[in-house]
Design a protein around this motif. Structure first.
Motif, PDB file in Angstrom:
ATOM      1  N   SER A  20       0.808  -1.222   0.000  1.00  0.00           N
ATOM      2  CA  SER A  20       0.000   0.000   0.000  1.00  0.00           C
ATOM      3  C   SER A  20       0.847   1.279   0.000  1.00  0.00           C
ATOM      4  O   SER A  20       0.304   2.374   0.097  1.00  0.00           O
ATOM      5  CB  SER A  20      -0.947   0.005   1.211  1.00  0.00           C
ATOM      6  N   ILE A  21       2.161   1.129  -0.126  1.00  0.00           N
ATOM      7  CA  ILE A  21       3.078   2.283  -0.110  1.00  0.00           C
ATOM      8  C   ILE A  21       3.987   2.221  -1.335  1.00  0.00           C
ATOM      9  O   ILE A  21       4.492   1.151  -1.693  1.00  0.00           O
ATOM     10  CB  ILE A  21       3.940   2.292   1.179  1.00  0.00           C
ATOM     11  N   ASN A  22       4.205   3.369  -1.952  1.00  0.00           N
ATOM     12  CA  ASN A  22       5.156   3.506  -3.055  1.00  0.00           C
ATOM     13  C   ASN A  22       6.255   4.473  -2.655  1.00  0.00           C
ATOM     14  O   ASN A  22       6.043   5.349  -1.809  1.00  0.00           O
ATOM     15  CB  ASN A  22       4.481   4.088  -4.306  1.00  0.00           C
ATOM     16  N   VAL A  23       7.412   4.322  -3.292  1.00  0.00           N
ATOM     17  CA  VAL A  23       8.492   5.295  -3.149  1.00  0.00           C
ATOM     18  C   VAL A  23       8.447   6.212  -4.362  1.00  0.00           C
ATOM     19  O   VAL A  23       8.451   5.741  -5.504  1.00  0.00           O
ATOM     20  CB  VAL A  23       9.865   4.608  -3.051  1.00  0.00           C
ATOM     21  N   ILE A  24       8.372   7.511  -4.099  1.00  0.00           N
ATOM     22  CA  ILE A  24       8.430   8.505  -5.170  1.00  0.00           C
ATOM     23  C   ILE A  24       9.584   9.460  -4.848  1.00  0.00           C
ATOM     24  O   ILE A  24      10.193   9.359  -3.790  1.00  0.00           O
ATOM     25  CB  ILE A  24       7.091   9.260  -5.323  1.00  0.00           C
ATOM     26  N   ASP A  25       9.883  10.345  -5.752  1.00  0.00           N
ATOM     27  CA  ASP A  25      10.998  11.290  -5.554  1.00  0.00           C
ATOM     28  C   ASP A  25      12.269  10.550  -5.124  1.00  0.00           C
ATOM     29  O   ASP A  25      12.954  10.934  -4.174  1.00  0.00           O
ATOM     30  CB  ASP A  25      10.638  12.365  -4.516  1.00  0.00           C
ATOM     31  N   ARG A  26      12.580   9.487  -5.841  1.00  0.00           N
ATOM     32  CA  ARG A  26      13.713   8.615  -5.489  1.00  0.00           C
ATOM     33  C   ARG A  26      15.049   9.351  -5.415  1.00  0.00           C
ATOM     34  O   ARG A  26      15.941   8.939  -4.679  1.00  0.00           O
ATOM     35  CB  ARG A  26      13.828   7.470  -6.495  1.00  0.00           C
ATOM     36  N   GLU A  27      15.181  10.428  -6.166  1.00  0.00           N
ATOM     37  CA  GLU A  27      16.456  11.154  -6.158  1.00  0.00           C
ATOM     38  C   GLU A  27      16.799  11.692  -4.772  1.00  0.00           C
ATOM     39  O   GLU A  27      17.966  11.936  -4.469  1.00  0.00           O
ATOM     40  CB  GLU A  27      16.449  12.296  -7.192  1.00  0.00           C
ATOM     41  N   LEU A  28      15.804  11.845  -3.910  1.00  0.00           N
ATOM     42  CA  LEU A  28      16.036  12.352  -2.556  1.00  0.00           C
ATOM     43  C   LEU A  28      16.660  11.303  -1.627  1.00  0.00           C
ATOM     44  O   LEU A  28      17.190  11.653  -0.572  1.00  0.00           O
ATOM     45  CB  LEU A  28      14.732  12.873  -1.951  1.00  0.00           C
ATOM     46  N   ILE A  29      16.565  10.041  -2.011  1.00  0.00           N
ATOM     47  CA  ILE A  29      17.122   8.975  -1.165  1.00  0.00           C
ATOM     48  C   ILE A  29      18.172   8.131  -1.905  1.00  0.00           C
ATOM     49  O   ILE A  29      18.871   7.343  -1.287  1.00  0.00           O
ATOM     50  CB  ILE A  29      16.009   8.055  -0.603  1.00  0.00           C
ATOM     51  N   MET A  30      18.291   8.320  -3.211  1.00  0.00           N
ATOM     52  CA  MET A  30      19.201   7.514  -4.023  1.00  0.00           C
ATOM     53  C   MET A  30      20.637   7.647  -3.534  1.00  0.00           C
ATOM     54  O   MET A  30      21.173   8.752  -3.449  1.00  0.00           O
ATOM     55  CB  MET A  30      19.100   7.950  -5.487  1.00  0.00           C
ATOM     56  N   ASP A  31      21.230   6.504  -3.161  1.00  0.00           N
ATOM     57  CA  ASP A  31      22.611   6.420  -2.680  1.00  0.00           C
ATOM     58  C   ASP A  31      22.860   7.321  -1.460  1.00  0.00           C
ATOM     59  O   ASP A  31      23.948   7.842  -1.272  1.00  0.00           O
ATOM     60  CB  ASP A  31      23.603   6.748  -3.805  1.00  0.00           C
TER      61      ASP A  31
END
Length: 176
Positions: free
Chosen positions: A124-135
Motif C-alpha cells: 500500500s506504499i510507493n516510493v516517489i521522488d527517489r532522487e532524494l534517497i538515491m545512494d
C-alpha cells in the motif's frame, strides 16, 4: 553515518526512545507521562514536537535524508512526526525526503485493530521522488511502533529504491 553517536547507528534495529502504554478502553494502570507525551505528539501538539526536535537535532548527522512512515490514510499528510522531520531539515543541510513514501491505498488504522502484516504496508506504499534517497543515508521516523512492520516495510522499499542505508527510529514502542 546517520546518527552522530556510533551506538545509535544500528540499521538492523528499530531505535526507540521510550515505552508507550496505550490508553485502551478508558484506563491502563501503566499509562504514564511518556505515554501521555506520545499522545501529544500524535495529536500534533507544539510542546511535544519542540521537545523531540530539541532532543533529536544534535543526534542526527548532516547530509542525511529524512523520511516519514506515512499515515494509514493516503489523504492524511503531515502530523507531529512530519513536522519534526521538517524542522530537522530546516535547521541544517539535511535532505527533505518526507515526500518519498506515499501510501496509495487506505488501510485499517493499526491502533484500532487493523492487521499488522508487513505485506499490508509493502502493498500500500510507493516510493516517489527517489532522487532524494538515491545512494543516501536515510533516517526513517515514526511515532509509535508495535510490531515494527510498517518501519520494516518502508525500510525495505527505500533500500530497493536505492537508499544506501536506512536507520529506523520510532519515538515510542508499545508495551503490554
Amino acid at each position: 553515518m546517520i546518527m552522530k553517536n556510533l551506538e545509535f547507528n544500528q540499521p538492523e534495529l528499530i531505535l526507540t526512545a521510550v515505552s508507550y502504554h496505550p490508553y485502551r478502553g478508558g484506563s491502563n494502570p501503566n499509562f504514564d507521562d511518556n505515554s501521555r507525551f506520545l499522545l501529544d505528539l500524535k495529536n500534533d501538539k507544539d510542546i511535544a514536537i519542540d521537545k523531540i526536535y530539541n532532543w533529536l537535532e544534535p543526534l542526527v548527522d548532516l547530509n542525511v535524508s529524512l523520511a516519514v512512515v506515512p499515515s494509514h490514510d493516503p489523504n492524511k499528510v503531515g502530523g507531529g512526526v512530519y513536522r519534526i522531520a521538517k524542522k530537522l531539515v530546516s535547521s541544517s543541510k539535511r535532505i527533505d525526503a518526507t515526500s518519498c513514501l506515499k501510501r496509495h491505498t487506505i488501510i485499517q488504522k493499526l491502533a484500532h485493530g487493523g492487521p499488522r502484516s508487513i505485506d499490508i504496508h509493502r502493498n500500500s506504499i510507493n516510493v516517489i521522488d527517489r532522487e532524494l534517497i538515491m545512494d543516501k543515508e536515510v533516517l526513517l521516523l515514526d511515532d509509535i511502533t508495535t510490531s515494527g512492520n510498517s518501519l520494516y516495510a518502508c525500510r525495505e522499499l527505500l533500500l530497493r529504491a536505492g537508499a544506501r542505508e536506512v536507520q529506523c527510529l520510532a519515538f515510542g514502542r508499545t508495551e503490554g
